[in-house]
Design a protein around this motif. Structure first.
Motif, PDB file in Angstrom:
ATOM      1  N   LEU A 123      -1.560  -7.480  -7.583  1.00 35.31           N
ATOM      2  CA  LEU A 123      -2.826  -6.974  -6.736  1.00 35.31           C
ATOM      3  C   LEU A 123      -2.826  -6.026  -5.712  1.00 35.31           C
ATOM      4  N   ALA A 124      -1.582  -6.578  -5.104  1.00 33.46           N
ATOM      5  CA  ALA A 124      -0.777  -5.265  -3.882  1.00 33.46           C
ATOM      6  C   ALA A 124      -0.970  -4.190  -4.376  1.00 33.46           C
ATOM      7  N   LEU A 125      -0.028  -3.889  -4.948  1.00 32.67           N
ATOM      8  CA  LEU A 125       0.250  -2.805  -6.010  1.00 32.67           C
ATOM      9  C   LEU A 125      -0.853  -2.181  -6.964  1.00 32.67           C
ATOM     10  N   ASN A 126      -2.074  -3.058  -7.179  1.00 34.80           N
ATOM     11  CA  ASN A 126      -3.294  -2.411  -7.588  1.00 34.80           C
ATOM     12  C   ASN A 126      -3.749  -1.353  -6.519  1.00 34.80           C
ATOM     13  N   GLU A 127      -3.848  -1.767  -5.123  1.00 28.68           N
ATOM     14  CA  GLU A 127      -4.518  -1.581  -4.015  1.00 28.68           C
ATOM     15  C   GLU A 127      -3.906  -0.105  -3.883  1.00 28.68           C
ATOM     16  N   LEU A 128      -2.862  -0.045  -3.982  1.00 27.44           N
ATOM     17  CA  LEU A 128      -1.347   1.092  -3.615  1.00 27.44           C
ATOM     18  C   LEU A 128      -2.103   1.854  -4.487  1.00 27.44           C
TER      19      LEU A 128
END
Length: 156
Positions: A123-128
């Protein structure tokens, strides 16, 4: 000349002694003023004062007293206050009410940091990735590359 100055001072002292004026953050309140400061304005100002003094629990209290329209003005400070005290779920819960289109770059970046701390690396990678593709001119462009590499190291 001195006699005129004294007379002017006496006149002004009579005029201003009859009214009570209080000043706080540039907002004047007197008994002649019919409009009162709204509680939302007071909570927003007090919350920001507490936030910048690093009293995050008090800031959260004041921010939580605001209606949704006023919370949007201080949303970063509100979310960051929860982040600063380690209340990551509460911060993410507040952010879940907003789509990324409605969020500023710094809030999306903070959201990715929250996901990273919580161990939700995908999810963090998706936001970035959202920041990188949808807002390529973001001030966070260089940080995004570093954070993606950092998260990829954590995944392995």
């Amino acid at each position: 000349m001195n006699k005129h100055i004294i007379q002017i001072c006496i006149i002004f002292s009579f005029i201003f002694s009859a009214s009570q004026i209080y000043w706080d953050l540039g907002v004047g309140i007197s008994s002649f003023n019919n409009s009162a400061i709204e509680f939302s304005t007071m909570h927003r100002i007090e919350g920001l004062k507490k936030y910048y003094a690093n009293d995050f629990n008090s800031a959260i209290y004041h921010f939580s007293e605001l209606d949704e329209a006023n919370q949007q003005h201080i949303l970063y400070e509100y979310i960051h206050s929860y982040y600063s005290i380690g209340a990551f779920l509460q911060a993410l819960d507040l952010l879940s009410n907003y789509h990324n289109d409605a969020l500023s770059d710094n809030l999306i970046y903070l959201k990715s940091k929250l996901f990273t701390i919580m161990g939700n690396h995908n999810l963090a990678l998706n936001e970035l990735e959202y920041l990188q593709t949808e807002r390529p001119n973001s001030d966070y462009s260089k940080l995004i590359l570093f954070d993606v590499e950092k998260i990829n190291l954590l995944i392995k």
